[in-house]
Design a protein around this motif. Structure first.
Motif, PDB file in Angstrom:
ATOM      1  N   PRO A  92       0.789  -1.234   0.000  1.00  0.00           N
ATOM      2  CA  PRO A  92       0.000   0.000   0.000  1.00  0.00           C
ATOM      3  C   PRO A  92       0.819   1.281   0.000  1.00  0.00           C
ATOM      4  O   PRO A  92       0.334   2.316  -0.457  1.00  0.00           O
ATOM      5  CB  PRO A  92      -0.840  -0.119   1.284  1.00  0.00           C
ATOM      6  CG  PRO A  92      -0.093  -1.075   2.155  1.00  0.00           C
ATOM      7  CD  PRO A  92       0.575  -2.036   1.219  1.00  0.00           C
ATOM      8  N   ASP A  93       2.057   1.244   0.510  1.00  0.00           N
ATOM      9  CA  ASP A  93       2.835   2.473   0.577  1.00  0.00           C
ATOM     10  C   ASP A  93       3.853   2.608  -0.552  1.00  0.00           C
ATOM     11  O   ASP A  93       4.729   3.461  -0.516  1.00  0.00           O
ATOM     12  CB  ASP A  93       3.523   2.602   1.940  1.00  0.00           C
ATOM     13  CG  ASP A  93       4.391   1.409   2.284  1.00  0.00           C
ATOM     14  OD1 ASP A  93       4.292   0.390   1.563  1.00  0.00           O
ATOM     15  OD2 ASP A  93       5.156   1.486   3.257  1.00  0.00           O
ATOM     16  N   TRP A 123      -7.124  -4.716  -3.620  1.00  0.00           N
ATOM     17  CA  TRP A 123      -7.474  -4.008  -2.379  1.00  0.00           C
ATOM     18  C   TRP A 123      -8.966  -4.004  -2.098  1.00  0.00           C
ATOM     19  O   TRP A 123      -9.435  -3.314  -1.204  1.00  0.00           O
ATOM     20  CB  TRP A 123      -6.965  -2.561  -2.434  1.00  0.00           C
ATOM     21  CG  TRP A 123      -5.478  -2.459  -2.356  1.00  0.00           C
ATOM     22  CD1 TRP A 123      -4.582  -3.469  -2.191  1.00  0.00           C
ATOM     23  CD2 TRP A 123      -4.704  -1.250  -2.446  1.00  0.00           C
ATOM     24  NE1 TRP A 123      -3.303  -2.999  -2.187  1.00  0.00           N
ATOM     25  CE2 TRP A 123      -3.333  -1.628  -2.335  1.00  0.00           C
ATOM     26  CE3 TRP A 123      -5.009   0.083  -2.627  1.00  0.00           C
ATOM     27  CZ2 TRP A 123      -2.305  -0.700  -2.387  1.00  0.00           C
ATOM     28  CZ3 TRP A 123      -3.986   1.011  -2.670  1.00  0.00           C
ATOM     29  CH2 TRP A 123      -2.650   0.615  -2.554  1.00  0.00           C
ATOM     30  N   ARG A 180      -4.005  -2.972  -8.881  1.00  0.00           N
ATOM     31  CA  ARG A 180      -3.912  -2.631  -7.457  1.00  0.00           C
ATOM     32  C   ARG A 180      -5.299  -2.522  -6.840  1.00  0.00           C
ATOM     33  O   ARG A 180      -5.543  -3.043  -5.744  1.00  0.00           O
ATOM     34  CB  ARG A 180      -3.132  -1.322  -7.310  1.00  0.00           C
ATOM     35  CG  ARG A 180      -3.152  -0.741  -5.907  1.00  0.00           C
ATOM     36  CD  ARG A 180      -2.166   0.397  -5.767  1.00  0.00           C
ATOM     37  NE  ARG A 180      -0.834  -0.117  -5.491  1.00  0.00           N
ATOM     38  CZ  ARG A 180       0.250   0.661  -5.364  1.00  0.00           C
ATOM     39  NH1 ARG A 180       0.147   1.955  -5.543  1.00  0.00           N
ATOM     40  NH2 ARG A 180       1.404   0.119  -5.079  1.00  0.00           N
ATOM     41  N   ARG A 181      -6.219  -1.874  -7.516  1.00  0.00           N
ATOM     42  CA  ARG A 181      -7.577  -1.727  -6.985  1.00  0.00           C
ATOM     43  C   ARG A 181      -8.246  -3.086  -6.839  1.00  0.00           C
ATOM     44  O   ARG A 181      -8.981  -3.336  -5.880  1.00  0.00           O
ATOM     45  CB  ARG A 181      -8.404  -0.808  -7.885  1.00  0.00           C
ATOM     46  CG  ARG A 181      -8.069   0.672  -7.761  1.00  0.00           C
ATOM     47  CD  ARG A 181      -9.167   1.534  -8.359  1.00  0.00           C
ATOM     48  NE  ARG A 181      -9.314   1.330  -9.798  1.00  0.00           N
ATOM     49  CZ  ARG A 181      -8.667   2.019 -10.717  1.00  0.00           C
ATOM     50  NH1 ARG A 181      -7.813   2.982 -10.349  1.00  0.00           N
ATOM     51  NH2 ARG A 181      -8.862   1.792 -11.994  1.00  0.00           N
TER      52      ARG A 181
END
Length: 285
Positions: free
Chosen positions: A245-246, A284, A280-281
């Protein structure tokens, strides 16, 4: 920047021996309730499912749990669990140096078909094989309680060989010849150098073969050109980094030695069919 967590054997082992663990799956899950996030291991890991449902994911490919299913994982792979219901089975973890004092060939275990990066090491045993393996796992669990290391190692090696024999890899029918050795050496080099070496000719030079020969062997054994194998390895690492996430897209692009974000996005979408942001979405949700 954060990394995908690397779980060490000592952090998940709740018994005296920290380089080897065998237990009932349900006991292991009770002891490691929070181990559901994507992570890597620095040890070998295998599970036999006897009951339960849900799924597990290895390097972003999802597998539905079923009775008799075995999965094998080597150090470095990313995985997570999404189990449902009352899970039952066996789990074994062992350190990369566990057989060091037993085997003359130190890479013997990693060269077994069940740990090969050529094929997926997720397969289902038939009932006859399952009864035999359950019996062997039960014996291994009994030995663990007595802390008899040499017997443990010998029995575990026997189990690995029996599973390797039961495994039906996609390379069935192809001889274990020089070409297979070449492919394994190519994949080993690829794991070491995929960030800086992106062309088949660069790997062909390291392997002392021509690019055409490397392409032909990859096509025969893997159904892919060498360039595709290289690109797939880069894509896998990109996915491993994108779930952090970072990490920004720029940081992932830089880590993989792309010249700019635009080129990285085009590369990712061409192979994966979606952009890095869309991938990525999807992870998540």
């Amino acid at each position: 920047m954060a990394k995908i967590p690397v779980i060490e054997q000592c952090t998940v082992s709740y018994k005296e021996n920290k380089d080897f663990l065998v237990d009932r799956l349900e006991v292991y899950l009770e002891q490691n309730k929070n181990l559901v996030f994507p992570h890597r291991h620095n040890f070998y890991h295998m599970v036999l499912f006897l009951a339960g449902g849900g799924s597990h994911e290895i390097d972003f490919k999802e597998y539905a749990v079923e009775r008799g299913q075995v999965y094998m994982m080597g150090p470095g792979q990313v995985h997570s669990w999404m189990f449902q219901g009352e899970m039952k089975g066996f789990i074994v973890n062992f350190d990369i140096d566990y057989f060091k004092t037993l085997l003359v060939q130190q890479d013997y275990v990693e060269r077994l078909g069940i740990f090969s990066s050529l094929t997926e090491s997720v397969f289902v045993l038939d009932e006859y094989q399952l009864r035999e393996i359950i019996n062997l796992f039960s014996q291994l669990l009994e030995l663990n309680d007595r802390v008899t290391t040499d017997l443990q190692r010998t029995l575990l090696l026997f189990i690995l060989l029996k599973l390797d024999q039961a495994y039906a890899p996609s390379l069935e029918g192809k001889s274990l010849d020089y070409h297979l050795v070449l492919i394994k050496n190519f994949l080993a080099l690829l794991d070491q150098h995929f960030k800086e070496l992106h062309l088949p000719k660069e790997y062909a030079e390291l392997l002392f073969v021509t690019p055409n020969h490397l392409n032909a062997v990859c096509k025969e054994y893997m159904g892919l050109q060498a360039g595709e194998v290289i690109r797939n390895r880069i894509l896998l690492e990109a996915k491993r980094l994108l779930i952090l996430p970072d990490w920004t897209i720029s940081q992932v692009s830089y880590e993989l030695n792309f010249n700019d974000n635009s080129y990285f996005t085009k590369f990712f979408k061409k192979i994966a069919g979606i952009t890095p942001e869309e991938f990525r979405r999807s992870q998540w949700k």
